[in-house]
Design a protein around this motif. Structure first.
Motif, mmCIF file in Angstrom:
data_model
loop_
_atom_site.group_PDB
_atom_site.id
_atom_site.type_symbol
_atom_site.label_atom_id
_atom_site.label_comp_id
_atom_site.label_asym_id
_atom_site.label_seq_id
_atom_site.Cartn_x
_atom_site.Cartn_y
_atom_site.Cartn_z
ATOM 1 N N VAL A 58 75.473 32.527 38.242
ATOM 2 C CA VAL A 58 76.608 31.763 38.769
ATOM 3 C C VAL A 58 76.948 32.309 40.152
ATOM 4 O O VAL A 58 76.684 33.481 40.456
ATOM 5 N N ARG A 59 77.563 31.460 40.967
ATOM 6 C CA ARG A 59 77.936 31.847 42.326
ATOM 7 C C ARG A 59 79.166 31.059 42.757
ATOM 8 O O ARG A 59 79.341 29.899 42.369
ATOM 9 N N GLY A 60 80.022 31.690 43.567
ATOM 10 C CA GLY A 60 81.190 30.999 44.103
ATOM 11 C C GLY A 60 81.621 31.596 45.430
ATOM 12 O O GLY A 60 81.640 32.822 45.597
ATOM 13 N N GLN A 61 81.955 30.740 46.407
ATOM 14 C CA GLN A 61 82.430 31.202 47.708
ATOM 15 C C GLN A 61 83.851 31.753 47.589
ATOM 16 O O GLN A 61 84.656 31.267 46.790
ATOM 17 N N LEU A 62 84.147 32.764 48.384
ATOM 18 C CA LEU A 62 85.479 33.350 48.376
ATOM 19 C C LEU A 62 86.490 32.406 49.022
ATOM 20 O O LEU A 62 86.190 31.732 50.006
ATOM 21 N N MET A 63 87.678 32.375 48.438
ATOM 22 C CA MET A 63 88.787 31.594 48.963
ATOM 23 C C MET A 63 90.014 32.484 48.994
ATOM 24 O O MET A 63 90.340 33.144 48.012
ATOM 25 N N GLU A 64 90.695 32.519 50.139
ATOM 26 C CA GLU A 64 91.872 33.370 50.278
ATOM 27 C C GLU A 64 93.022 32.842 49.443
ATOM 28 O O GLU A 64 93.256 31.634 49.371
ATOM 29 N N GLY A 82 71.953 37.357 28.241
ATOM 30 C CA GLY A 82 70.765 38.102 28.629
ATOM 31 C C GLY A 82 71.087 39.332 29.449
ATOM 32 O O GLY A 82 72.247 39.640 29.746
ATOM 33 N N GLU A 83 70.036 40.047 29.839
ATOM 34 C CA GLU A 83 70.183 41.285 30.592
ATOM 35 C C GLU A 83 70.389 40.988 32.075
ATOM 36 O O GLU A 83 69.894 39.996 32.611
ATOM 37 N N TYR A 84 71.107 41.874 32.731
ATOM 38 C CA TYR A 84 71.275 41.773 34.181
ATOM 39 C C TYR A 84 69.993 42.232 34.881
ATOM 40 O O TYR A 84 69.260 43.066 34.369
ATOM 41 N N GLN A 85 69.760 41.673 36.063
ATOM 42 C CA GLN A 85 68.599 42.102 36.842
ATOM 43 C C GLN A 85 68.864 41.889 38.325
ATOM 44 O O GLN A 85 69.289 40.818 38.748
ATOM 45 N N SER A 86 68.608 42.930 39.099
ATOM 46 C CA SER A 86 68.766 42.849 40.551
ATOM 47 C C SER A 86 68.101 44.055 41.187
ATOM 48 O O SER A 86 68.109 45.142 40.600
ATOM 49 N N PRO A 87 67.547 43.902 42.408
ATOM 50 C CA PRO A 87 67.027 45.076 43.112
ATOM 51 C C PRO A 87 68.147 45.975 43.628
ATOM 52 O O PRO A 87 67.909 47.133 43.958
ATOM 53 N N ALA A 88 69.381 45.453 43.720
ATOM 54 C CA ALA A 88 70.529 46.276 44.083
ATOM 55 C C ALA A 88 70.913 47.142 42.887
ATOM 56 O O ALA A 88 70.427 46.941 41.774
ATOM 57 N N LYS A 89 71.827 48.107 43.097
ATOM 58 C CA LYS A 89 72.103 49.074 42.030
ATOM 59 C C LYS A 89 72.862 48.469 40.860
ATOM 60 O O LYS A 89 72.874 49.035 39.770
ATOM 61 N N THR A 90 73.549 47.347 41.067
ATOM 62 C CA THR A 90 74.047 46.543 39.961
ATOM 63 C C THR A 90 73.661 45.100 40.257
ATOM 64 O O THR A 90 73.116 44.796 41.313
ATOM 65 N N ALA A 91 73.970 44.200 39.344
ATOM 66 C CA ALA A 91 73.565 42.805 39.508
ATOM 67 C C ALA A 91 74.738 41.888 39.836
ATOM 68 O O ALA A 91 74.603 40.672 39.824
ATOM 69 N N THR A 105 70.774 37.667 36.469
ATOM 70 C CA THR A 105 70.215 38.075 35.184
ATOM 71 C C THR A 105 68.698 37.955 35.212
ATOM 72 O O THR A 105 68.118 37.370 36.137
ATOM 73 N N ALA A 106 68.062 38.511 34.186
ATOM 74 C CA ALA A 106 66.600 38.475 34.120
ATOM 75 C C ALA A 106 66.085 37.049 34.050
ATOM 76 O O ALA A 106 65.007 36.744 34.566
ATOM 77 N N ASP A 107 66.839 36.153 33.420
ATOM 78 C CA ASP A 107 66.416 34.761 33.314
ATOM 79 C C ASP A 107 66.785 33.949 34.544
ATOM 80 O O ASP A 107 66.189 32.891 34.791
ATOM 81 N N PHE A 108 67.753 34.423 35.302
ATOM 82 C CA PHE A 108 68.214 33.705 36.501
ATOM 83 C C PHE A 108 68.364 34.728 37.626
ATOM 84 O O PHE A 108 69.470 35.083 38.036
ATOM 85 N N GLN A 111 72.545 29.430 35.307
ATOM 86 C CA GLN A 111 72.595 29.287 33.854
ATOM 87 C C GLN A 111 73.530 28.153 33.484
ATOM 88 O O GLN A 111 74.738 28.216 33.728
ATOM 89 N N GLU A 112 72.972 27.127 32.894
ATOM 90 C CA GLU A 112 73.733 25.928 32.553
ATOM 91 C C GLU A 112 74.920 26.271 31.648
ATOM 92 O O GLU A 112 74.796 26.985 30.660
ATOM 93 N N GLY A 113 76.081 25.738 31.993
ATOM 94 C CA GLY A 113 77.281 25.931 31.197
ATOM 95 C C GLY A 113 78.027 27.228 31.454
ATOM 96 O O GLY A 113 79.129 27.419 30.953
ATOM 97 N N ALA A 114 77.440 28.125 32.251
ATOM 98 C CA ALA A 114 78.085 29.409 32.523
ATOM 99 C C ALA A 114 79.084 29.269 33.676
ATOM 100 O O ALA A 114 78.947 28.395 34.534
ATOM 101 N N THR A 115 80.096 30.113 33.671
ATOM 102 C CA THR A 115 81.081 30.146 34.752
ATOM 103 C C THR A 115 81.465 31.592 35.047
ATOM 104 O O THR A 115 81.286 32.486 34.222
ATOM 105 N N GLY A 116 82.008 31.787 36.227
ATOM 106 C CA GLY A 116 82.517 33.094 36.604
ATOM 107 C C GLY A 116 83.862 32.965 37.276
ATOM 108 O O GLY A 116 84.102 32.004 38.009
ATOM 109 N N GLU A 117 84.757 33.896 37.000
ATOM 110 C CA GLU A 117 86.062 33.968 37.647
ATOM 111 C C GLU A 117 86.141 35.320 38.336
ATOM 112 O O GLU A 117 86.267 36.354 37.676
ATOM 113 N N PHE A 118 86.017 35.317 39.652
ATOM 114 C CA PHE A 118 85.956 36.551 40.425
ATOM 115 C C PHE A 118 87.225 36.677 41.269
ATOM 116 O O PHE A 118 87.496 35.805 42.094
#
Length: 232
Positions: free
Chosen positions: A181-187, A92-101, A173-176, A63-70
């Motif tokens: 968004v995605r980010g690799q873990l860093m210690e 938008g709504e979340y979507q995933s075959p897993a129990k959460t998205a 999400t349902a649209d994506f 999603q263009e312009g979106a960010t995540g801080e995990f």
């Protein structure tokens, strides 16, 4: 004699900021537990839409312009992960075959891989969505792997500690569907004490962390204050 790393709290240079103000809050999620007194390691991921890889291992638009801080704090001795997740611009709504998205997947940068941890989806009004709490294993994702078992079966938090760059955080999400968004873990270093090795200290130390999004406190000036506990 078990040695443990001390609990962390976060403050900004401008004043006190509760580190994960709702950390330890119970969620309607399997394995939800209070925050432990100590952690063995800590990680952060700055999630962006340009890191998405689909199930075929190909780049896909997020999603263009979106960010995540995990932000994740682990106590691998007790199999507890505490999480502080912030999404900005995810709609938008979340979507995933897993129990959460919202997950931690096992895969290196540029690769796809199965979810190993599933977290309550961030929620909120307006542009910002958040989710905080702690979960304890054995973990489940609700998604069946090629072997017919849940993709979290046999997973241990020590696997993240052994190679954090082999894991990433994301949300779908349902649209994506491949990921917004995605980010690799860093210690993140914990007060100069090597993480994941059962270190301990009786000193109180403050140190700056430059990783983007740490403690869900966007921008510079985030400081971690280490609150020590005596060895037990």
């Amino acid at each position: 004699m078990r040695r443990s790393l001390p609990r962390l709290a976060a403050v900004t240079a401008a004043g006190a900021l509760a580190f994960a103000a709702t950390a330890g809050t119970a969620f309607a999620q399997d394995g939800s537990v209070p925050e432990p007194d100590s952690f063995t390691s800590m990680y952060t991921a700055s999630a962006t839409p340009d890191m998405i890889i689909n199930g075929e291992g190909q780049s896909a638009p997020g999603q263009e312009g979106a960010t995540g801080e995990f932000n994740y704090r682990l106590n691998s001795d007790e199999e507890i992960v505490c999480y502080d997740l912030t999404l900005r611009g995810v709609t938008g709504e979340y979507q995933s075959p897993a129990k959460t998205a919202t997950h931690i997947h096992e895969a290196a940068a540029g690769e796809s891989g199965p979810p190993r941890l599933a977290f309550p989806n961030p929620e909120g009004d307006g542009d910002v969505r958040t989710s905080s709490g702690c979960l304890q294993g054995p973990f489940t994702t609700g998604l069946e792997g090629d072997d017919g078992q849940d993709t979290a079966t046999g997973f241990s938090l020590k696997q993240i500690e052994a190679d954090p760059s082999a894991f990433f955080g994301d949300t779908h999400t349902a649209d994506f569907v491949p990921g917004a968004v995605r980010g690799q873990l860093m210690e993140v270093p914990m007060g100069g004490v090597e993480t994941g090795a059962g270190g301990s200290s009786n000193d109180t130390t403050a140190y700056a962390i430059g990783a983007a999004g740490l403690a869900a406190a966007a921008g510079a000036g985030v400081v971690l204050v280490r609150r020590s506990r005596a060895q037990s």
